[in-house]
Design a protein around this motif. Structure first.
Motif, PDB file in Angstrom:
ATOM      1  N   ARG A   1       0.853  -1.188   0.000  1.00  0.00           N
ATOM      2  CA  ARG A   1       0.000   0.000   0.000  1.00  0.00           C
ATOM      3  C   ARG A   1       0.887   1.235   0.000  1.00  0.00           C
ATOM      4  N   CYS A   2       0.639   2.106  -0.947  1.00  0.00           N
ATOM      5  CA  CYS A   2       1.421   3.334  -1.021  1.00  0.00           C
ATOM      6  C   CYS A   2       1.078   4.216   0.175  1.00  0.00           C
ATOM      7  N   GLU A   3       2.091   4.614   0.950  1.00  0.00           N
ATOM      8  CA  GLU A   3       1.840   5.391   2.169  1.00  0.00           C
ATOM      9  C   GLU A   3       1.266   6.759   1.869  1.00  0.00           C
ATOM     10  N   SER A   4       1.729   7.362   0.784  1.00  0.00           N
ATOM     11  CA  SER A   4       1.250   8.704   0.449  1.00  0.00           C
ATOM     12  C   SER A   4       1.080   8.828  -1.060  1.00  0.00           C
ATOM     13  N   PRO A   5      -0.089   9.271  -1.528  1.00  0.00           N
ATOM     14  CA  PRO A   5      -0.300   9.434  -2.985  1.00  0.00           C
ATOM     15  C   PRO A   5       0.731  10.362  -3.618  1.00  0.00           C
ATOM     16  N   LYS A   6       1.327  11.230  -2.804  1.00  0.00           N
ATOM     17  CA  LYS A   6       2.280  12.194  -3.338  1.00  0.00           C
ATOM     18  C   LYS A   6       3.709  11.676  -3.321  1.00  0.00           C
ATOM     19  N   ASP A   7       3.952  10.559  -2.652  1.00  0.00           N
ATOM     20  CA  ASP A   7       5.311  10.043  -2.533  1.00  0.00           C
ATOM     21  C   ASP A   7       5.288   8.520  -2.734  1.00  0.00           C
ATOM     22  N   ASP A   8       5.712   8.065  -3.895  1.00  0.00           N
ATOM     23  CA  ASP A   8       5.665   6.637  -4.194  1.00  0.00           C
ATOM     24  C   ASP A   8       6.981   5.936  -3.876  1.00  0.00           C
ATOM     25  N   ARG A   9       7.811   6.580  -3.031  1.00  0.00           N
ATOM     26  CA  ARG A   9       9.075   5.946  -2.662  1.00  0.00           C
ATOM     27  C   ARG A   9       8.888   4.957  -1.509  1.00  0.00           C
ATOM     28  N   TYR A  10       7.810   5.108  -0.749  1.00  0.00           N
ATOM     29  CA  TYR A  10       7.615   4.268   0.430  1.00  0.00           C
ATOM     30  C   TYR A  10       6.302   3.513   0.337  1.00  0.00           C
ATOM     31  N   TYR A  11       6.393   2.214   0.560  1.00  0.00           N
ATOM     32  CA  TYR A  11       5.210   1.342   0.519  1.00  0.00           C
ATOM     33  C   TYR A  11       5.116   0.557   1.827  1.00  0.00           C
ATOM     34  N   GLU A  12       3.897   0.340   2.238  1.00  0.00           N
ATOM     35  CA  GLU A  12       3.649  -0.482   3.414  1.00  0.00           C
ATOM     36  C   GLU A  12       3.401  -1.918   2.942  1.00  0.00           C
ATOM     37  N   VAL A  13       4.115  -2.872   3.525  1.00  0.00           N
ATOM     38  CA  VAL A  13       3.970  -4.275   3.137  1.00  0.00           C
ATOM     39  C   VAL A  13       2.794  -4.874   3.899  1.00  0.00           C
ATOM     40  N   LEU A  14       1.738  -5.240   3.170  1.00  0.00           N
ATOM     41  CA  LEU A  14       0.564  -5.850   3.792  1.00  0.00           C
ATOM     42  C   LEU A  14       0.622  -7.371   3.753  1.00  0.00           C
ATOM     43  N   ASP A  15       1.265  -7.911   2.734  1.00  0.00           N
ATOM     44  CA  ASP A  15       1.380  -9.366   2.617  1.00  0.00           C
ATOM     45  C   ASP A  15       2.671  -9.691   1.885  1.00  0.00           C
ATOM     46  N   GLY A  16       3.494 -10.552   2.457  1.00  0.00           N
ATOM     47  CA  GLY A  16       4.764 -10.930   1.841  1.00  0.00           C
ATOM     48  C   GLY A  16       5.963 -10.619   2.711  1.00  0.00           C
ATOM     49  N   GLN A  17       5.711 -10.240   3.974  1.00  0.00           N
ATOM     50  CA  GLN A  17       6.803  -9.862   4.877  1.00  0.00           C
ATOM     51  C   GLN A  17       7.838 -10.976   5.048  1.00  0.00           C
ATOM     52  N   GLN A  18       7.367 -12.205   5.258  1.00  0.00           N
ATOM     53  CA  GLN A  18       8.281 -13.303   5.583  1.00  0.00           C
ATOM     54  C   GLN A  18       9.260 -13.564   4.438  1.00  0.00           C
ATOM     55  N   ARG A  19       8.756 -13.589   3.200  1.00  0.00           N
ATOM     56  CA  ARG A  19       9.620 -13.885   2.059  1.00  0.00           C
ATOM     57  C   ARG A  19      10.586 -12.746   1.762  1.00  0.00           C
ATOM     58  N   LEU A  20      10.071 -11.507   1.766  1.00  0.00           N
ATOM     59  CA  LEU A  20      10.937 -10.362   1.465  1.00  0.00           C
ATOM     60  C   LEU A  20      12.046 -10.228   2.509  1.00  0.00           C
ATOM     61  N   THR A  21      11.676 -10.359   3.770  1.00  0.00           N
ATOM     62  CA  THR A  21      12.662 -10.241   4.847  1.00  0.00           C
ATOM     63  C   THR A  21      13.696 -11.351   4.749  1.00  0.00           C
ATOM     64  N   SER A  22      13.237 -12.571   4.499  1.00  0.00           N
ATOM     65  CA  SER A  22      14.143 -13.720   4.431  1.00  0.00           C
ATOM     66  C   SER A  22      15.161 -13.559   3.305  1.00  0.00           C
ATOM     67  N   LEU A  23      14.700 -13.103   2.153  1.00  0.00           N
ATOM     68  CA  LEU A  23      15.604 -12.943   1.013  1.00  0.00           C
ATOM     69  C   LEU A  23      16.672 -11.891   1.290  1.00  0.00           C
ATOM     70  N   LEU A  24      16.278 -10.810   1.963  1.00  0.00           N
ATOM     71  CA  LEU A  24      17.255  -9.756   2.247  1.00  0.00           C
ATOM     72  C   LEU A  24      18.241 -10.163   3.337  1.00  0.00           C
ATOM     73  N   ILE A  25      17.794 -10.933   4.318  1.00  0.00           N
ATOM     74  CA  ILE A  25      18.735 -11.464   5.323  1.00  0.00           C
ATOM     75  C   ILE A  25      19.768 -12.345   4.626  1.00  0.00           C
ATOM     76  N   LEU A  26      19.259 -13.223   3.745  1.00  0.00           N
ATOM     77  CA  LEU A  26      20.149 -14.126   3.022  1.00  0.00           C
ATOM     78  C   LEU A  26      21.131 -13.335   2.158  1.00  0.00           C
ATOM     79  N   ALA A  27      20.641 -12.306   1.479  1.00  0.00           N
ATOM     80  CA  ALA A  27      21.513 -11.480   0.639  1.00  0.00           C
ATOM     81  C   ALA A  27      22.593 -10.813   1.478  1.00  0.00           C
ATOM     82  N   TYR A  28      22.213 -10.340   2.642  1.00  0.00           N
ATOM     83  CA  TYR A  28      23.185  -9.639   3.498  1.00  0.00           C
ATOM     84  C   TYR A  28      24.279 -10.596   3.983  1.00  0.00           C
ATOM     85  N   VAL A  29      23.875 -11.798   4.398  1.00  0.00           N
ATOM     86  CA  VAL A  29      24.852 -12.771   4.887  1.00  0.00           C
ATOM     87  C   VAL A  29      25.812 -13.172   3.774  1.00  0.00           C
ATOM     88  N   ILE A  30      25.271 -13.459   2.596  1.00  0.00           N
ATOM     89  CA  ILE A  30      26.128 -13.851   1.470  1.00  0.00           C
ATOM     90  C   ILE A  30      27.064 -12.715   1.093  1.00  0.00           C
TER      91      ILE A  30
END
Length: 541
Positions: free
Chosen positions: A57-86
């Motif tokens: 969900r876009c937090e502000s109609p005037k600023d599309d740089r920030y989005y609120e994650v409503l569904d998909g937190q576990q996968r997105l977070t997991s992939l970035l943790i893995l990327a950071y470790v590697i």
């Protein structure tokens, strides 16, 4: 990450499963040349990999740089943790080949200082969990690096020690995810849409069944159009795509529909019920899994079949290569053999569904003439009549007869174009099938108390039959001794019946021997069978 979201909870095993899935979808499962072995993840020619859906969900109609994650937190977070470790391990690694490969893999992500700050968390539980997962992955790498350093004289592959080989493989797999991974993305504009999204998910969201997941997995193993077409045809024949008829179209002329398909117009849920209650449980018996636990998702791996290695040069790869059927149009399967991935899995479930359909009908007592017309051979082998076999015992009886048919069904019946009606006809006229089924039903009947004598002696072993009792009495968790697999441990029908009688005799049957009244009740039920006069039912004793 929205504050109202549940915290990040995935385990290290969950994240590793993503990497395992990537290996299962490797683009070249059987490399034959050295060039093919050098790069098992040929990004240019690899198939796309679906990572699921995410909702933002876009937090502000005037600023599309920030989005609120409503569904998909576990996968997105997991992939970035893995990327950071590697990324952290690659920066410390001196192998230039690995460093260059990682730079290429993360090129589209931009500078690490950017992608390492993609997600913003405020939930303290999420932060704690992320730190734990990071530490677990880092520990595994550090331990591997220490082992490699301490064993510096160990043989190397392509100039890499075991730590470098592992890191390089993970870099390859992550590159595949970044380049070929795809999300289905839904972007909502406001809170009202978000509320509607969650309400809709709660109202209609049904978890995928084990069969749904197996279908998706095994279809991924095939790429040839002809084989995919065969899978579609099998799925259609199974009736799993059938829609329920409207009330006004439920009545029909029996003669208008093939006997094997008449059930489609009456009970389109029949085959899906049989699949979950009998077909998949029968295929899992070889792993010691009880039928009432069969469709739990943790058993999914058992039915994925045996696959080769990622390099295609191991002993198992040679075995699998020589397991092909001579006649793919009419393969036959065995309940004691692991499934083969892809098209053979669908052919196998079709084979056992036909047997399950036939036995379900043979043991069903029709109420009307219309039932008999709709389901040919309905009630033709009521082996349980006059006995108190119901609930879990009835399930066990059907599985026992499926196993018997798997071993002793007459040759020539299970051809590629046969139907469950053909199987039912063969079993209905098979005296050995009825005798075995009747004896197995007697055994199950003795397990439950159904009466008491004038002296207070009970007829039957257990007043309350628990599932753990079935496991013990039938050795369900020990396939090599399971009563259900007696046919497969017998060389003939007569030997099979003899073994059943010996195994279920009051002196040898497995009961909780520390309670003598269980065995006494079983004995009383056993003796009552011989004291009673035999009755004839439907021409069968």
């Amino acid at each position: 990450m929205a504050d109202f979201q549940r915290p990040f909870v995935w385990t290290q095993e969950n994240i590793l499963k993503i990497l395992d899935d990537v290996d299962e979808l490797r683009s070249n499962p059987s490399p034959s040349t050295q060039d093919e072995r050098d790069d098992l993840y040929d990004i240019d020619n690899a198939a796309e990999y679906f990572l699921g859906s995410i909702c933002l969900r876009c937090e502000s109609p005037k600023d599309d740089r920030y989005y609120e994650v409503l569904d998909g937190q576990q996968r997105l977070t997991s992939l970035l943790i893995l990327a950071y470790v590697i990324h952290e391990q690659v920066q410390r690694c001196k192998n230039e080949c690995i460093r260059l490969r990682w730079t290429r893999a993360t090129k589209k992500l931009g500078d690490p200082s950017y992608w390492q700050n993609l997600l913003v968390f405020t939930n303290p539980q999420s932060k704690k969990r992320m730190a734990e997962i990071y530490w677990l992955f880092k520990r595994d790498y550090e331990c591997l690096k220490r082992d490699a350093d301490e064993d510096s004289d160990a043989p190397k592959t392509d100039g890499m020690n075991i730590f470098e080989q592992t890191l390089y493989r993970d870099v390859q797999r992550f590159e595949y995810i970044l380049q070929k991974g795809r999300f289905a993305v839904l972007i909502l504009k406001n809170l009202t849409e978000a509320e509607q999204f969650f309400q809709g998910e709660n109202n209609r969201g049904l978890p995928m069944t084990m069969l749904d997941l197996l279908k998706a997995y095994h279809m991924r193993q095939e790429t040839e159009p002809n084989r995919l077409k065969q899978i579609g045809e099998i799925w259609q024949r199974l009736g799993l795509t059938a829609s329920k008829p409207d009330n006004e179209t439920k009545s029909f002329q029996t003669s208008e529909v093939e006997p094997s398909n008449r059930w489609l117009r009456v009970n389109p849920d029949w085959t899906s019920w049989l699949m979950s209650e009998f077909v998949l449980p029968a295929m899992l018996l070889q792993y010691g899994i009880a039928p009432w636990s069969a469709v739990k998702l943790e058993n999914l791996g058992f039915l994925k079949g045996v696959v080769g290695t990622h390099t295609g040069d191991s002993f198992i790869d040679e075995k699998i290569e020589h397991q092909g059927f001579d006649d793919q149009s009419a393969p036959l399967f065995d309940l004691r053999v692991p499934v083969r991935p892809g098209l053979p899995f669908f052919q196998e479930i079709e084979q056992y569904l036909k047997i399950a359909q036939a036995i379900d009908v043979l043991l069903w007592e029709p109420k009307t003439d219309e039932d008999r017309k709709t389901y040919p051979y309905a009630g033709a082998s009521l082996v349980w009549r006059g006995l108190s076999v119901e609930g879990d015992r009835f399930t066990i009886l059907k599985l026992a007869l499926i196993a018997w048919a798997d071993r002793f069904l007459k040759a020539g019946i299970m051809r590629s174009d046969c139907t469950w009606v053909d199987v039912a006809a063969a079993l209905a006229h098979d005296g050995a099938f009825r005798v075995y089924g009747r004896n197995f039903a007697h055994f199950l009947n003795r397990l439950a108390v159904k009466d008491e004598t004038k002296n207070g002696d009970r007829i039957g072993a257990y007043k309350k039959l628990q599932r753990v009792t079935f496991d013990y009495a039938l050795c369900l968790s020990e396939p090599e001794y399971s009563l259900l697999f007696l046919p497969h441990r017998s060389s003939s029908r007569s030997e099979c019946l003899m073994k059943l009688k010996a195994s279920t005799h009051p002196n040898t049957v497995r009961l909780k021997t520390n309670y003598s009244h269980y065995r006494e009740g079983y004995w009383n039920s056993y003796l009552q069978e011989f004291n009673s006069q035999p009755t004839k039912e439907n021409g069968h004793e």
